[in-house]
Enzyme design. Structure first.
Site, PDB file in Angstrom:
ATOM      1  N   ASN A   6       0.871  -1.173   0.000  1.00 17.92           N
ATOM      2  CA  ASN A   6       0.000   0.000   0.000  1.00 17.92           C
ATOM      3  C   ASN A   6       0.908   1.223   0.000  1.00 17.92           C
ATOM      4  O   ASN A   6       1.357   1.682   1.038  1.00 17.92           O
ATOM      5  CB  ASN A   6      -0.903  -0.039   1.236  1.00 17.92           C
ATOM      6  CG  ASN A   6      -1.828   1.159   1.307  1.00 17.92           C
ATOM      7  OD1 ASN A   6      -1.720   2.095   0.510  1.00 17.92           O
ATOM      8  ND2 ASN A   6      -2.739   1.131   2.253  1.00 17.92           N
ATOM      9  N   ARG A  67      -2.565  -1.843  -3.498  1.00 22.28           N
ATOM     10  CA  ARG A  67      -3.775  -1.065  -3.264  1.00 22.28           C
ATOM     11  C   ARG A  67      -3.745   0.146  -4.192  1.00 22.28           C
ATOM     12  O   ARG A  67      -2.760   0.890  -4.216  1.00 22.28           O
ATOM     13  CB  ARG A  67      -3.817  -0.597  -1.817  1.00 22.28           C
ATOM     14  CG  ARG A  67      -5.013   0.286  -1.584  1.00 22.28           C
ATOM     15  CD  ARG A  67      -5.020   0.846  -0.190  1.00 22.28           C
ATOM     16  NE  ARG A  67      -6.275   1.539   0.015  1.00 22.28           N
ATOM     17  CZ  ARG A  67      -6.381   2.690   0.655  1.00 22.28           C
ATOM     18  NH1 ARG A  67      -5.314   3.263   1.163  1.00 22.28           N
ATOM     19  NH2 ARG A  67      -7.547   3.255   0.803  1.00 22.28           N
ATOM     20  N   HIS A 156     -13.252   2.918   0.125  1.00 20.97           N
ATOM     21  CA  HIS A 156     -13.335   1.884   1.169  1.00 20.97           C
ATOM     22  C   HIS A 156     -13.919   0.592   0.605  1.00 20.97           C
ATOM     23  O   HIS A 156     -14.456  -0.233   1.352  1.00 20.97           O
ATOM     24  CB  HIS A 156     -14.231   2.316   2.357  1.00 20.97           C
ATOM     25  CG  HIS A 156     -13.627   3.359   3.243  1.00 20.97           C
ATOM     26  ND1 HIS A 156     -14.400   4.237   3.967  1.00 20.97           N
ATOM     27  CD2 HIS A 156     -12.345   3.659   3.535  1.00 20.97           C
ATOM     28  CE1 HIS A 156     -13.623   5.035   4.672  1.00 20.97           C
ATOM     29  NE2 HIS A 156     -12.361   4.703   4.416  1.00 20.97           N
ATOM     30  N   ARG A 216     -12.701  15.674   7.612  1.00 22.99           N
ATOM     31  CA  ARG A 216     -13.492  16.011   6.412  1.00 22.99           C
ATOM     32  C   ARG A 216     -14.941  16.268   6.787  1.00 22.99           C
ATOM     33  O   ARG A 216     -15.492  15.592   7.655  1.00 22.99           O
ATOM     34  CB  ARG A 216     -13.439  14.864   5.398  1.00 22.99           C
ATOM     35  CG  ARG A 216     -12.121  14.765   4.671  1.00 22.99           C
ATOM     36  CD  ARG A 216     -12.081  13.528   3.793  1.00 22.99           C
ATOM     37  NE  ARG A 216     -10.995  12.667   4.193  1.00 22.99           N
ATOM     38  CZ  ARG A 216     -10.921  11.362   3.936  1.00 22.99           C
ATOM     39  NH1 ARG A 216     -11.875  10.758   3.271  1.00 22.99           N
ATOM     40  NH2 ARG A 216      -9.888  10.670   4.334  1.00 22.99           N
ATOM     41  N   GLY A 304     -11.626   1.950  13.063  1.00 27.09           N
ATOM     42  CA  GLY A 304     -11.210   2.243  14.446  1.00 27.09           C
ATOM     43  C   GLY A 304     -12.363   2.636  15.360  1.00 27.09           C
ATOM     44  O   GLY A 304     -12.477   2.136  16.490  1.00 27.09           O
ATOM     45  N   GLU A 357      -8.154  -5.081   5.283  1.00 28.78           N
ATOM     46  CA  GLU A 357      -7.997  -4.737   3.863  1.00 28.78           C
ATOM     47  C   GLU A 357      -6.832  -5.491   3.231  1.00 28.78           C
ATOM     48  O   GLU A 357      -6.901  -5.886   2.075  1.00 28.78           O
ATOM     49  CB  GLU A 357      -7.792  -3.220   3.722  1.00 28.78           C
ATOM     50  CG  GLU A 357      -9.062  -2.457   4.022  1.00 28.78           C
ATOM     51  CD  GLU A 357      -8.880  -0.951   4.054  1.00 28.78           C
ATOM     52  OE1 GLU A 357      -8.381  -0.458   5.087  1.00 28.78           O
ATOM     53  OE2 GLU A 357      -9.228  -0.277   3.083  1.00 28.78           O
TER      54      GLU A 357
HETATM   55  P1  ADP Z   1      -7.706   4.771   9.395  1.00 24.88           P
HETATM   56  O1  ADP Z   1      -8.978   5.233   8.797  1.00 24.88           O
HETATM   57  O2  ADP Z   1      -6.592   5.773   9.283  1.00 24.88           O
HETATM   58  O3  ADP Z   1      -7.327   3.348   9.016  1.00 24.88           O
HETATM   59  P2  ADP Z   1      -8.658   3.688  11.931  1.00 24.88           P
HETATM   60  O4  ADP Z   1      -9.631   2.803  11.228  1.00 24.88           O
HETATM   61  O5  ADP Z   1      -7.607   3.065  12.766  1.00 24.88           O
HETATM   62  O6  ADP Z   1      -7.978   4.738  10.970  1.00 24.88           O
HETATM   63  O7  ADP Z   1      -9.539   4.657  12.854  1.00 24.88           O
HETATM   64  C1  ADP Z   1      -8.980   5.714  13.546  1.00 24.88           C
HETATM   65  C2  ADP Z   1     -10.044   6.301  14.454  1.00 24.88           C
HETATM   66  O8  ADP Z   1     -10.500   5.289  15.364  1.00 24.88           O
HETATM   67  C3  ADP Z   1      -9.553   7.466  15.290  1.00 24.88           C
HETATM   68  O9  ADP Z   1     -10.486   8.536  15.221  1.00 24.88           O
HETATM   69  C4  ADP Z   1      -9.545   6.883  16.699  1.00 24.88           C
HETATM   70  O10 ADP Z   1      -9.842   7.864  17.642  1.00 24.88           O
HETATM   71  C5  ADP Z   1     -10.670   5.897  16.623  1.00 24.88           C
HETATM   72  N1  ADP Z   1     -10.616   4.948  17.747  1.00 24.88           N
HETATM   73  C6  ADP Z   1      -9.711   3.980  17.989  1.00 24.88           C
HETATM   74  N2  ADP Z   1      -9.998   3.363  19.157  1.00 24.88           N
HETATM   75  C7  ADP Z   1     -11.109   3.970  19.659  1.00 24.88           C
HETATM   76  C8  ADP Z   1     -11.910   3.803  20.842  1.00 24.88           C
HETATM   77  N3  ADP Z   1     -11.618   2.881  21.762  1.00 24.88           N
HETATM   78  N4  ADP Z   1     -12.971   4.613  21.010  1.00 24.88           N
HETATM   79  C9  ADP Z   1     -13.289   5.554  20.103  1.00 24.88           C
HETATM   80  N5  ADP Z   1     -12.579   5.745  18.975  1.00 24.88           N
HETATM   81  C10 ADP Z   1     -11.512   4.977  18.760  1.00 24.88           C
END
Ligand code: ADP
Length: 375
Positions: A6, A67, A156, A216, A304, A357
């Protein structure tokens, strides 16, 4: 073994995956490419680190899966990389000016590095190519739209394909389930998937449309842009604001949902507004996709925020019992991993499905290679 690469705008991630297991041999993320003070000046440097890291496994690599963010209007699935495929990815650069050139840098490097193994492009947009015209067409002048390839593409897609498939299996309807996938990471999107085919998604021509994200805006009245430009902001300034200084960050100064929630719990009113705007938008899309699908079998949370925040999940689904959605409060907060978090009598199942992914790219790469092997 498949090497998944990626090559992004400021980082290069790789994973070595044995799809038979599946098992992961190794993987890492090389960050801050080209940033001041970074010891990784450019993509070439980052990619040669990947070559060093996988030197001992190099002989076992049978294909490389890349990717690619934007496939433009042409790709409806993964593609074995040829000169012609590269040309078509180049043609989609205006649609993803930050991402596609970085993806291409990875492809070109890998072709030089291992000309002996097949390379496959897996597009973020491809899973959405089944979205019907009524959902992918913007109601604007058709000639303009056709001239500039203006339409909904969606992003996505690799994650959504994986998560919708796992969720459909989880509810015992691998081929027939209607699924709403909520991918809530830094970027966020909602998608409606009917029996394995995507029928609508919230991101559009670019990843700006739809849900409120970390930085965004998601949906806004497009005329806001002209008001701001006439007030003296340049198009570049407006674009930078909407992509990088909006969403949760724009509303409360924090783009990390964990920080926003901590402030909500401390009673911070800016954070409360940001949280409420985020959740309201999400509820609106769930309602919209219930209508688009007619029957919903499972709502799957991923990314996340979707995987980790029981608070966001419960806020978003609160009061949706009339739509047949009943969250089980204990299941929502207790277990981890792929699981059902709705009550047994909920007409619509609710699931948490950690996305993967890289595995999906490896699986698609391996399928393309198997398909194109000379008999
Ligand atoms: P990306 O889109 O860059 O792959 P992720 O899927 O890892 O990122 O998501 C990142 C987001 O997930 C961040 O906003 C982070 O705050 C949120 N996040 C991770 N753990 C938690 C949690 N326990 N509670 C709330 N939000 C979380």
């Amino acid at each position: 073994m498949i090497l998944v690469l990626n090559s992004g705008s400021s980082s290069v991630k790789y994973q070595l995956i044995d799809v038979e297991g599946p098992t992961r041999a190794k993987g890492a993320k090389i960050e801050r490419i080209g940033e001041p003070g970074s010891d990784v000046p450019d993509h070439e440097a980052a990619l040669s680190r990947v070559a060093q890291a996988v030197a001992t496994e190099s002989a076992a690599i049978t294909a490389i899966g890349h990717r690619v963010v934007h496939g433009g209007p042409r790709f409806s699935g993964p593609a074995l990389i040829t000169d012609d495929v590269i040309k078509q990815i180049e043609e989609a650069v205006p649609l993803a000016p930050l991402h596609n050139p970085a993806n291409l840098a990875g492809i070109e490097w890998a072709r030089r590095w291992r000309p002996d193994v097949p390379q496959v492009a897996v597009f973020d947009t491809a899973f959405h190519s089944t979205i019907p015209p009524a959902a992918r067409t913007y109601a604007i002048d058709r000639e303009v739209a056709e001239l500039y390839d203006v339409r909904r593409y969606g992003f996505h897609g690799t994650s959504t394909a994986y998560v919708s498939r796992v969720a459909a299996r989880l509810v015992g309807q691998p081929d027939t389930a209607n699924v709403i996938v909520l991918h809530l990471g830094n970027g966020a999107s909602a998608s409606a998937v009917a029996a394995g085919r995507c029928v609508d998604t919230s991101m559009g021509m670019t990843p700006l449309e739809g849900l409120v994200m970390g930085t965004r805006s998601g949906d806004i009245d497009p005329a806001v842009i002209f008001v701001l430009i006439r007030a003296g902001m340049s198009p570049d300034q407006v674009e930078a604001m909407l992509f990088r200084r909006s969403g949760l960050l724009g509303l409360c100064g924090d783009n990390d949902m964990r920080a926003v929630i901590a402030r909500v719990e401390a009673g911070d009113q800016d954070a409360v507004l940001a949280y409420n705007v985020y959740c309201h938008r999400l509820r609106k899309y769930i309602g919209a996709y219930c209508a688009v699908l007619g029957r919903v079998d499972v709502i799957a949370f991923t990314g996340g925020v979707g995987e980790n925040s029981s608070l966001v999940r419960s806020t978003v689904l609160a009061g949706l019992q009339p739509l047949g959605i009943r969250l089980d409060p204990l299941r929502n907060v207790s277990a981890r991993g792929t699981r059902i978090i709705s009550t047994d009598d909920s007409a619509v199942s609710v699931a948490v499905v950690p996305t993967d992914e890289e595995l999906e790219i490896a699986l698609e790469t391996s399928a393309v290679v198997a398909r194109t092997k000379p008999q």
